[in-house]
Design a protein around this motif. Sequence first.
Motif, PDB file in Angstrom:
ATOM      1  N   ASP A   7     -25.294  52.396  38.909  1.00  0.00           N
ATOM      2  CA  ASP A   7     -24.611  51.467  37.997  1.00  0.00           C
ATOM      3  C   ASP A   7     -25.283  50.107  37.935  1.00  0.00           C
ATOM      4  N   ARG A   8     -26.432  49.985  38.592  1.00  0.00           N
ATOM      5  CA  ARG A   8     -27.032  48.650  38.733  1.00  0.00           C
ATOM      6  C   ARG A   8     -27.410  48.031  37.395  1.00  0.00           C
ATOM      7  N   GLY A   9     -27.887  48.864  36.479  1.00  0.00           N
ATOM      8  CA  GLY A   9     -28.276  48.329  35.177  1.00  0.00           C
ATOM      9  C   GLY A   9     -27.092  47.673  34.494  1.00  0.00           C
ATOM     10  N   ARG A  10     -25.935  48.357  34.576  1.00  0.00           N
ATOM     11  CA  ARG A  10     -24.729  47.815  33.969  1.00  0.00           C
ATOM     12  C   ARG A  10     -24.324  46.512  34.665  1.00  0.00           C
ATOM     13  N   ALA A  11     -24.380  46.522  36.011  1.00  0.00           N
ATOM     14  CA  ALA A  11     -23.967  45.332  36.767  1.00  0.00           C
ATOM     15  C   ALA A  11     -24.823  44.124  36.374  1.00  0.00           C
ATOM     16  N   PHE A  12     -26.144  44.312  36.332  1.00  0.00           N
ATOM     17  CA  PHE A  12     -27.014  43.193  35.938  1.00  0.00           C
ATOM     18  C   PHE A  12     -26.781  42.814  34.475  1.00  0.00           C
ATOM     19  N   GLY A  13     -26.478  43.822  33.646  1.00  0.00           N
ATOM     20  CA  GLY A  13     -26.198  43.546  32.237  1.00  0.00           C
ATOM     21  C   GLY A  13     -24.981  42.649  32.084  1.00  0.00           C
TER      22      GLY A  13
END
Lengths: 420, 363
Positions: free
Chosen positions: A158-164
């Motif tokens: 989910d890291r991409g979403r979190a940074f997004g």
Amino acid sequence: MYVADSRANNAPAVLPESQAVAPGIRPGRRAALAPTVLALGTVSLITDVSSEMVTAVLPLYLVAGLGLSPLGFGLLDGVYNGVSALVRLTGGHLGDRFGRHKALAGIGYGLSALCKPLLLLAHTLPAIGAVLALDRTGKGLRTAPRDALISLAAAPEDRGRAFGVHRAMDTAGALIGPILAFLILRGAAGGYDAVFTVSACVAALGVLVLVLFVPGRRAVPAPGAEPVSLRASLGLLRRRDLRRISLGALLLGLCTVSDAFVFLLLQRATGIADRWFALLPLGTAAAFFLLALPLGRLADRVGRRRVFLGGHLALLLVYGLLLAGGGHPALPYAVLLLHGGFYAATDGVLMAEAAGAVPEEHRGGGLALVQTGQALARFAASLGFGAAWTLWGARPALAVAAVLLAAAVACCVRLRPADA
Amino acid sequence: MTATPPTTTPPEAPSPADPSPLTPRRRMLILVSAVVLLAVVGALAFVRASSRADEKNHARAGGPAVSHGEVTLAPDGGGRRLVFRNMAWGPFRDELATVPADAPDGPRTASGVKCLRFHSAGGTGICLQAEAGAVQESYRAVVLDSHLKKIADRPLAGIPTRARVSPGGHLVAWTVFVGGDSYAGTDFSTRTSLLDLRTGKYDASLEDFTIRKDGETYRTADVNFWGVTFAADEKTFYATLATGGHTYLVRGDLAERTVTTLRENLECPSLSPDGTRLVFKKRVPGLSADAPWRLYLLDLASMKETPLAEERSVDDQVVWSDDRTVVYSLPGDFGADLYSLPADGSGAPARLMPSALAPAFLG
């Protein structure tokens, strides 16, 4: 409030990654976003409101408020970019070493918050330059520990979403700040002190949200665990994955024409009236704000590397459109949308990808390495582009940048990870 | 989080290193009290600034007397006089005002036209003024005829700093200060525009002119111009060019659309009425970085420099009140005050008038 206090009181501050996802999550249905990510996003939003308030009124303050005219000269010189890189690496490493990303981020945010009341006292250009340098030091110090906290709070997938989410909130602050500043100046003509005071209050609130709602020190290191040494931090580059990511970011960074040049070239290509010129960065920011989350999610699904490279293709398109020029009324919108898309597809996504290549105990230092490499490469690119402009003129310089960028993207496609 | 794999993580328990005694309820309480406290501080700062701004709308005891009346820019309209931006507090603040040249301390006549920067010659005026916009303040350059009626206008890309009209009144030039677009706003640049009233030809940026530097054509993105001054032939001008961290005096030709560098370290030149000398501000090595400039005279025939007898740092483009005297502004208690000084290095500065900026000598 943004910050959901849903966690049980006695839960550990940060869960190990493997446990950060609630059990029973079906594919296709995502876990709720970690409260830490929302808390850090809120801190960044508030802090950006504060700092962009100052940025927006600073030229006016210098000219109209103080009667100074720093005509044509920057307040900070290029040397500061080197110092800033060192500060960034230091922040990342110290956060790892003491296991205290939050404390380091807090010092960074605190330093920048302190600068706002200092602006009330600084009345000369050198003094204001010194305050701005201190402000940037705080920003350099906090960036890597903050990104480490985000990456540690989110589940790996989910890291991409979190940074997004984080980058979108950050950019939202940058859009709100100037509006707030000008509302204050409209109500109180010449009230720069009021702008700085309100900015200081907003910044203090940001620090407070960090202190209260971002979980602190991670669990005690297991007995016998080696403390993180500087050598081990720098030795991270021996890891094949991280080296590949850093090299890619470096290479692509060297072909990135800086924002100031993009806006200048856009104005030349389209003949946008001067009065709209100041709004161009806002256009890029708005596109960044809108696209950061969708592209972050996309990166989680189709691969962060792909989206990162795709972002650079968007930048290549920006160069292409600027070279093609023409008076089509949609051109400025297309360029700004792609330019914001470039940031949305690269800024947080790079951190999300790099986080996967760095072990948890080295997260801050590892992310700092990648960020610093990219920042220095972009700085070098900016100097190089300026020199090429002087030698050959604007269009040939941009054409060369486009060819180099295309070659770099092609090179990065070949430089793919072994398991891809 | 530990350095070891998660499987060996100790059982979940509050870390001893993290006292974290705050319940969610207490945290919210702290947050809400802090928000209230900070909001009060912010609101007080705003109220204070706003009442201070309001105070400036009321005339100050001991300030110059100002009344509304007719102000003309016509060369023969009402004898030798000064037209300037009135900075004195009161209802006429920031308006163009006039006084007789022999009674600069006397009562002022204000025109109702507000300008941040102003200059006038040959019956033409240039007024750089602020306009309230939707989200932020914007600026406009307005060309005025001798009755202060608008004859042309252009939007501005930044904050006004310099304005000039050619001696014959046919050419106008102005410089604005464009704020940085990078984080912390440290990259400032200038934009200088030229308007020819005879042909309507408008050059939004002098950067489009061909630059000749050391005998060669010079091209770079890093170019800034400011501080234009015009010669009496209505086509030659002088200005400052900055590039690579250095400033240069350039001589420009409006017909050829070229500028040629003449000399280094020279800013905001102002040409004497006889066209033989320039007074400019020079960055003198060894001075403190916040007050780096001194006024100098440059003789254009011999290219010899002479320091003027002003010990303070002057950040202004001077105007010539006659062939021997220059006038410039220095920060004062209420905005700025005007001073006059012999242009040959002799004598001493004398205060001409308080609370005034951007003067033009007419008639």
